[in-house]
Design a protein around this motif. Structure first.
Motif, PDB file in Angstrom:
ATOM      1  N   UNK A  60       0.816  -1.218   0.000  1.00 22.33           N
ATOM      2  CA  UNK A  60       0.000   0.000   0.000  1.00 22.33           C
ATOM      3  C   UNK A  60       0.844   1.260   0.000  1.00 22.33           C
ATOM      4  N   UNK A  61       2.061   1.171  -0.541  1.00 23.95           N
ATOM      5  CA  UNK A  61       2.950   2.340  -0.608  1.00 23.95           C
ATOM      6  C   UNK A  61       2.938   2.904  -2.028  1.00 23.95           C
ATOM      7  N   UNK A  62       3.175   4.217  -2.133  1.00 22.14           N
ATOM      8  CA  UNK A  62       3.195   4.837  -3.462  1.00 22.14           C
ATOM      9  C   UNK A  62       4.644   4.983  -3.910  1.00 22.14           C
ATOM     10  N   UNK A  63       4.864   4.865  -5.214  1.00 18.51           N
ATOM     11  CA  UNK A  63       6.223   5.047  -5.747  1.00 18.51           C
ATOM     12  C   UNK A  63       6.344   6.429  -6.342  1.00 18.51           C
ATOM     13  N   UNK A  64       7.388   7.142  -5.949  1.00 16.23           N
ATOM     14  CA  UNK A  64       7.681   8.403  -6.620  1.00 16.23           C
ATOM     15  C   UNK A  64       8.910   8.174  -7.487  1.00 16.23           C
ATOM     16  N   UNK A  65       8.747   8.349  -8.797  1.00 14.09           N
ATOM     17  CA  UNK A  65       9.814   7.954  -9.720  1.00 14.09           C
ATOM     18  C   UNK A  65      10.795   9.096  -9.962  1.00 14.09           C
ATOM     19  N   UNK A  66      12.059   8.852  -9.632  1.00  9.17           N
ATOM     20  CA  UNK A  66      13.103   9.863  -9.833  1.00  9.17           C
ATOM     21  C   UNK A  66      13.792   9.591 -11.173  1.00  9.17           C
ATOM     22  N   UNK A  67      13.848  10.596 -12.048  1.00  8.17           N
ATOM     23  CA  UNK A  67      14.531  10.384 -13.327  1.00  8.17           C
ATOM     24  C   UNK A  67      15.956   9.886 -13.081  1.00  8.17           C
ATOM     25  N   UNK A  68      16.352   8.837 -13.788  1.00 11.30           N
ATOM     26  CA  UNK A  68      17.649   8.194 -13.522  1.00 11.30           C
ATOM     27  C   UNK A  68      18.467   8.084 -14.803  1.00 11.30           C
ATOM     28  N   UNK A  69      19.673   8.609 -14.743  1.00 12.31           N
ATOM     29  CA  UNK A  69      20.562   8.585 -15.913  1.00 12.31           C
ATOM     30  C   UNK A  69      21.159   7.174 -16.063  1.00 12.31           C
ATOM     31  N   UNK A  70      21.198   6.647 -17.300  1.00  5.26           N
ATOM     32  CA  UNK A  70      21.701   5.277 -17.483  1.00  5.26           C
ATOM     33  C   UNK A  70      23.152   5.086 -17.032  1.00  5.26           C
ATOM     34  N   UNK A  71      23.913   6.164 -16.930  1.00  5.97           N
ATOM     35  CA  UNK A  71      25.301   6.030 -16.475  1.00  5.97           C
ATOM     36  C   UNK A  71      25.437   6.480 -15.031  1.00  5.97           C
ATOM     37  N   UNK A  72      24.988   7.695 -14.729  1.00  3.80           N
ATOM     38  CA  UNK A  72      25.304   8.305 -13.414  1.00  3.80           C
ATOM     39  C   UNK A  72      24.246   8.072 -12.333  1.00  3.80           C
ATOM     40  N   UNK A  73      23.115   7.499 -12.704  1.00  7.84           N
ATOM     41  CA  UNK A  73      22.071   7.267 -11.696  1.00  7.84           C
ATOM     42  C   UNK A  73      21.248   8.512 -11.432  1.00  7.84           C
ATOM     43  N   UNK A  74      20.769   8.688 -10.193  1.00  3.71           N
ATOM     44  CA  UNK A  74      19.866   9.817  -9.949  1.00  3.71           C
ATOM     45  C   UNK A  74      20.639  11.115  -9.761  1.00  3.71           C
ATOM     46  N   UNK A  75      19.972  12.222 -10.102  1.00  5.65           N
ATOM     47  CA  UNK A  75      20.590  13.536 -10.092  1.00  5.65           C
ATOM     48  C   UNK A  75      20.339  14.179  -8.711  1.00  5.65           C
ATOM     49  N   UNK A  76      21.415  14.321  -7.936  1.00  6.98           N
ATOM     50  CA  UNK A  76      21.256  14.760  -6.543  1.00  6.98           C
ATOM     51  C   UNK A  76      20.723  16.197  -6.470  1.00  6.98           C
ATOM     52  N   UNK A  77      21.153  17.059  -7.421  1.00  7.55           N
ATOM     53  CA  UNK A  77      20.664  18.447  -7.391  1.00  7.55           C
ATOM     54  C   UNK A  77      19.157  18.487  -7.596  1.00  7.55           C
ATOM     55  N   UNK A  78      18.698  17.665  -8.564  1.00  8.10           N
ATOM     56  CA  UNK A  78      17.251  17.619  -8.833  1.00  8.10           C
ATOM     57  C   UNK A  78      16.510  17.086  -7.605  1.00  8.10           C
ATOM     58  N   UNK A  79      17.097  16.086  -6.928  1.00  8.64           N
ATOM     59  CA  UNK A  79      16.455  15.528  -5.725  1.00  8.64           C
ATOM     60  C   UNK A  79      16.355  16.617  -4.646  1.00  8.64           C
ATOM     61  N   UNK A  80      17.411  17.416  -4.516  1.00  9.36           N
ATOM     62  CA  UNK A  80      17.437  18.499  -3.520  1.00  9.36           C
ATOM     63  C   UNK A  80      16.298  19.493  -3.764  1.00  9.36           C
ATOM     64  N   UNK A  81      16.122  19.874  -5.053  1.00  7.50           N
ATOM     65  CA  UNK A  81      15.049  20.834  -5.389  1.00  7.50           C
ATOM     66  C   UNK A  81      13.689  20.228  -5.056  1.00  7.50           C
ATOM     67  N   UNK A  93       8.358  18.428  -1.441  1.00  2.50           N
ATOM     68  CA  UNK A  93       7.668  17.131  -1.305  1.00  2.50           C
ATOM     69  C   UNK A  93       8.159  16.364  -0.086  1.00  2.50           C
ATOM     70  N   UNK A  94       7.317  15.464   0.392  1.00  5.06           N
ATOM     71  CA  UNK A  94       7.698  14.634   1.539  1.00  5.06           C
ATOM     72  C   UNK A  94       7.628  13.161   1.140  1.00  5.06           C
ATOM     73  N   UNK A  95       8.696  12.434   1.361  1.00  3.82           N
ATOM     74  CA  UNK A  95       8.659  10.983   1.132  1.00  3.82           C
ATOM     75  C   UNK A  95       9.105  10.293   2.424  1.00  3.82           C
ATOM     76  N   UNK A  96       8.644   9.048   2.603  1.00  7.04           N
ATOM     77  CA  UNK A  96       8.976   8.325   3.839  1.00  7.04           C
ATOM     78  C   UNK A  96      10.369   7.723   3.768  1.00  7.04           C
ATOM     79  N   UNK A  97      10.819   7.395   2.564  1.00  7.75           N
ATOM     80  CA  UNK A  97      12.157   6.794   2.405  1.00  7.75           C
ATOM     81  C   UNK A  97      12.558   6.820   0.939  1.00  7.75           C
ATOM     82  N   UNK A  98      13.853   6.620   0.705  1.00  4.94           N
ATOM     83  CA  UNK A  98      14.359   6.362  -0.648  1.00  4.94           C
ATOM     84  C   UNK A  98      14.685   4.875  -0.710  1.00  4.94           C
TER      85      UNK A  98
END
Ligand SMILES: Cc1ncc(COP(=O)(O)O)c(C=O)c1O
Length: 360
Positions: free
Chosen positions: A101-122, A127-132
Motif C-alpha cells: 500500500x505504498x506509493x512510488x515516486x519515480x526519480x529520473x535516472x541517468x543510465x550512467x550516473x544514476x539519480x541527479x542529486x541536485x534535482x532531488x534536492x530541489x 515534497x515529503x517521502x517516507x524513504x528512498x
C-alpha cells in the motif's frame, strides 16, 4: 537470475548434503530469528572488506533480498506513504510497494550516473517521502552507478531531511572494474542507511538467502521478521556458511564477473549488428542486464508478443515503471554463458525490431 551452470551449484550441493548427513536432525528445528551465527559472521567479514564495520549481530538473515526490502520498507513507512525510487527500477520493488500500500515516486535516472542529486534536492524542498529505496550499484534495469561523491551528497541531503535510505546491493559483487563500488552504508556508517542484499545474483538464487543490516532500526526489523516468517530455513544457511568459510568464494566471484562481462560484451556486439541503428544501448560496468531504447512510438509490448512466439523472452520497458513509462525500451538479460542459441535469439530479435520500427 544467473544461469545455475555459472554458479558453484555442485559445491553447494555437497556442503548441503554434508550438513544434512552429519547433523541433519540437529538442524530440523526453528533457528534463531536473526539467522545462523556462522553465516552472519561470514557476511560481516565480507562487509568489513568493502569498508563497512559490521558485527555478526548487526545482520539479520532473510528470505532473499525481497524479504529484506519488505522488512526495511515496513519498518520505516506505513500504508499510504510515498517511497522515492529510481526510474526505471526493478519491477519486483514496484510490486512490493504496491502490495504494502505504498506509493512510488519515480526519480529520473541517468543510465550512467544514476539519480541527479541536485534535482532531488530541489524536489525535497516541497515534497515529503517516507524513504528512498535505490540500488547501491548497477541498478536493474539500467546498470547505472552513482559516483561515490554523488552517493555522499545524496546521503547528506537525506540526513538533512531526516529521510532514511534503503539500499539494495544485490549486484554489488558483480563489478567489472578494479574495485568493488562502495555501498551507501560504507559511506555513512549505517547512520541513516538500511542495507539489503542477497546471494541470489552471484551464488545461489535457489537458496533464498539474503540479509539486512538496519542499524538503529534493527529492533523494528526484528519485530517484523518474527511476525512475517519467524526464522529462515536452517540447513541452507549452515551449508552456505560452510561454503563461504571453506574459501574459494572470491575465486568464484572473479570467474563469474569475467563470464558475465564477456557475455554482456558479446550481446552488445550482437545488438549493434542486428538492431535498428537508432537503438541506444546502456554500457553497464557491472551486473548482467542491458537496457535498449528505441525511438518513440516503438512498442516493446508488441515486440514481446512476437518474440515470445519464436521462443525469445525479454522484459518490456514499461514493467520497470509504476506509471508505465519506457514502452519504447526493453531489458535483455546476459546472465547466461554466450552461445550460438542466444546469439541467434539476439539476431532474430533485432530483425523483429527492424520490422516493427519500419511499420511505424
Ligand atoms: C534489484 C533487485 N533486487 C532484488 C532482487 C530480488 O532478490 P532476491 O532473489 O534475493 O529476493 C532482484 C531480482 O531480480 C533485483 O534485480
Amino acid at each position: 537470475m544467473p544461469d545455475g551452470a555459472l554458479l558453484e551449484s555442485k559445491k553447494l550441493d555437497l556442503a548441503l548434503a554434508r550438513a544434512a548427513r552429519q547433523r541433519g536432525t540437529r538442524y530440523n528445528v526453528y533457528g534463531t530469528p536473526q539467522g545462523d551465527p556462522a553465516l552472519r559472521g561470514e557476511i560481516a567479514k565480507r562487509a568489513i572488506r568493502v569498508g563497512h564495520m559490521l558485527a555478526p549481530d548487526d545482520v539479520v538473515i532473510t528470505s532473499g533480498c525481497t524479504e529484506a526490502l519488505t522488512l526495511a520498507l515496513t519498518a520505516v513507512a506505513k500504508p499510504g506513504d510515498t517511497i522515492a525510487v529510481e526510474s526505471p527500477t526493478y519491477m519486483g520493488l514496484l510490486h512490493t510497494l504496491e502490495m504494502l500500500g505504498l506509493k512510488a515516486l519515480e526519480l529520473p535516472t541517468d543510465p550512467v550516473r544514476g539519480i541527479d542529486v541536485l534535482a532531488v534536492g530541489r524536489f525535497l524542498e516541497t515534497e515529503r517521502v517516507a524513504a528512498f529505496a535505490i540500488a547501491s550499484s548497477f541498478n536493474n534495469p539500467l546498470g547505472s552507478m552513482m559516483a561515490e561523491a554523488d552517493k555522499r551528497a545524496l546521503l547528506d541531503l537525506l540526513q538533512r531531511h531526516d529521510i532514511p535510505l534503503i539500499e539494495d546491493d544485490v549486484y554489488g559483487d558483480l563489478y567489472f572494474g578494479l574495485e568493488r563500488p562502495k555501498p551507501f552504508i560504507a559511506l555513512d556508517g549505517g547512520a541513516n542507511t538500511i542495507y539489503c542484499s542477497s546471494f541470489s545474483k552471484s551464488l545461489a538464487p535457489g537458496y533464498r538467502i539474503g540479509w539486512i543490516a538496519a542499524g538503529g532500526r534493527s529492533h523494528q526489523v526484528m519485530e517484523r521478521k518474527l511476525a512475517f516468517s519467524l526464522c529462515g530455513a536452517v540447513l541452507p544457511q549452515v551449508a552456505l556458511a560452510e561454503f563461504l568459510a571453506s574459501g574459494g568464494h572470491d575465486a568464484h566471484l572473479r570467474r563469474v564477473r569475467q563470464l558475465l562481462q564477456g557475455t554482456l560484451a558479446s550481446m552488445a556486439d550482437g545488438i549493434e549488428a542486428s538492431f535498428p541503428p537508432e537503438t541506444k544501448m546502456s554500457r553497464p560496468s557491472g551486473g548482467f542486464v542491458l537496457w535498449l531504447e528505441l525511438p518513440k512510438p516503438f512498442d516493446s509490448r508488441a515486440l514481446f508478443d512476437r518474440a515470445l512466439e519464436q521462443g525469445i523472452c525479454f522484459a518490456p520497458g514499461d514493467v520497470f515503471s509504476a506509471s508505465r513509462r519506457f514502452r519504447n525500451c526493453l531489458r535483455l538479460s546476459a546472465g547466461h554463458g554466450w552461445d550460438e542459441r542466444i546469439a541467434d535469439g539476439v539476431r532474430r530479435l533485432g530483425l523483429l525490431a527492424h520490422g516493427l520500427l519500419s511499420a511505424g
